[in-house]
Write a protein that holds these residues in place. Structure first.
Motif, PDB file in Angstrom:
ATOM      1  N   UNK A 174      -8.306 -12.754  -4.808  1.00  5.13           N
ATOM      2  CA  UNK A 174      -9.185 -12.137  -5.800  1.00  5.13           C
ATOM      3  C   UNK A 174      -9.375 -10.645  -5.602  1.00  5.13           C
ATOM      4  N   UNK A 175      -9.933 -10.028  -6.607  1.00  2.00           N
ATOM      5  CA  UNK A 175     -10.269  -8.608  -6.630  1.00  2.00           C
ATOM      6  C   UNK A 175      -9.073  -7.731  -6.239  1.00  2.00           C
ATOM      7  N   UNK A 176      -7.903  -8.005  -6.822  1.00  2.00           N
ATOM      8  CA  UNK A 176      -6.706  -7.247  -6.497  1.00  2.00           C
ATOM      9  C   UNK A 176      -6.269  -6.313  -7.619  1.00  2.00           C
ATOM     10  N   UNK A 194     -16.624  -8.206  -3.920  1.00  2.00           N
ATOM     11  CA  UNK A 194     -16.423  -7.901  -5.331  1.00  2.00           C
ATOM     12  C   UNK A 194     -17.671  -7.296  -5.977  1.00  2.00           C
ATOM     13  N   UNK A 195     -18.772  -7.237  -5.270  1.00  2.00           N
ATOM     14  CA  UNK A 195     -19.986  -6.663  -5.831  1.00  2.00           C
ATOM     15  C   UNK A 195     -20.927  -7.723  -6.395  1.00  2.00           C
ATOM     16  N   UNK A 196     -20.470  -8.963  -6.444  1.00  2.00           N
ATOM     17  CA  UNK A 196     -21.297 -10.056  -6.945  1.00  2.00           C
ATOM     18  C   UNK A 196     -21.903 -10.785  -5.745  1.00  2.00           C
ATOM     19  N   UNK A 248      -3.149   0.989   0.615  1.00  2.00           N
ATOM     20  CA  UNK A 248      -3.042  -0.402   0.168  1.00  2.00           C
ATOM     21  C   UNK A 248      -3.792  -1.266   1.177  1.00  2.00           C
ATOM     22  N   UNK A 249      -4.783  -2.059   0.700  1.00  2.00           N
ATOM     23  CA  UNK A 249      -5.579  -2.881   1.625  1.00  2.00           C
ATOM     24  C   UNK A 249      -4.837  -4.159   2.018  1.00  2.00           C
ATOM     25  N   UNK A 250      -5.437  -4.885   2.954  1.00  2.00           N
ATOM     26  CA  UNK A 250      -4.837  -6.161   3.338  1.00  2.00           C
ATOM     27  C   UNK A 250      -4.953  -7.129   2.162  1.00  2.00           C
ATOM     28  N   UNK A 275     -10.341  -1.972  -3.601  1.00  2.00           N
ATOM     29  CA  UNK A 275     -11.258  -3.111  -3.589  1.00  2.00           C
ATOM     30  C   UNK A 275     -12.660  -2.698  -4.032  1.00  2.00           C
ATOM     31  N   UNK A 276     -12.786  -1.461  -4.488  1.00  2.00           N
ATOM     32  CA  UNK A 276     -14.106  -0.986  -4.922  1.00  2.00           C
ATOM     33  C   UNK A 276     -14.849  -0.344  -3.772  1.00  2.00           C
TER      34      UNK A 276
END
Length: 182
Positions: free
Chosen positions: A36-38, A176-178, A30-32, A169-170
């Protein structure tokens, strides 16, 4: 039936250990918290919920099956099997009179035997033993089936969502990749 219940308890214990290992894996991935991007974190939390539900089901099934030995012992006690007992008592005493030793040895044997009472009450008690065994056999079977279904469903969910579970988170980390225009 005793062996079946024991095997079921062993299998449930293994499933519980596996679920605990998977829970630890998920907790460590589990990340911090960020804005967004959750979505990946939501998938992780859903998987954790499944593991918790499986652990609770296993605990409930183990509690249900752990009463087998006591229940069967109670039913067998009421059956009143024929019994025989033999008690041997020995005693000896040594007395000295005018320099002469006298030894007295006595031995007594007490034998008791009880015969089982036959009849409708005895047959009902035998039926109660069979009913107890049948009940716990069915409980063990249902425990394995229901817990195995939860186990397979959890593994299927994790398999289908492995990318989100390992990297919520990818692959780009917290981005987010954008590309940002700022």
């Amino acid at each position: 039936v005793s062996k079946c219940v024991s095997l079921a308890l062993d299998a449930l214990g293994s499933m519980s250990q596996d679920a605990q290992t998977l829970e630890n894996f998920l907790h460590l991935h589990i990340p911090k918290m960020e804005d967004g991007n959750n979505f990946g974190v939501t998938v992780q939390l859903a998987a954790l919920k499944q593991m918790t539900e499986m652990q609770e089901a296993v605990t409930k099934q183990v509690d249900s099956l752990s009463g087998y030995a006591g229940a069967r012992a109670d039913v067998l006690e009421k059956l009143k099997f024929p019994s025989a007992s033999k008690t041997v008592s020995k005693s000896s005493s040594v007395t000295t009179t005018d320099g002469k030793k006298e030894e007295k040895v006595s031995e007594s044997t007490d034998e008791k035997s009880e015969e089982a009472v036959k009849g409708p009450a005895y047959e009902s008690r035998v039926a109660a033993v069979v009913a107890c065994d049948t009940l716990y056999y069915c409980k063990a079977q249902r425990a394995l089936q229901s817990t195995m279904a939860l186990y397979i469903a959890a593994l299927d969910f994790m398999n289908k969502n492995m990318d989100k579970l390992e990297k919520p988170k990818g692959s780009g980390g917290s981005h987010s990749g954008f590309s940002s225009m700022y």
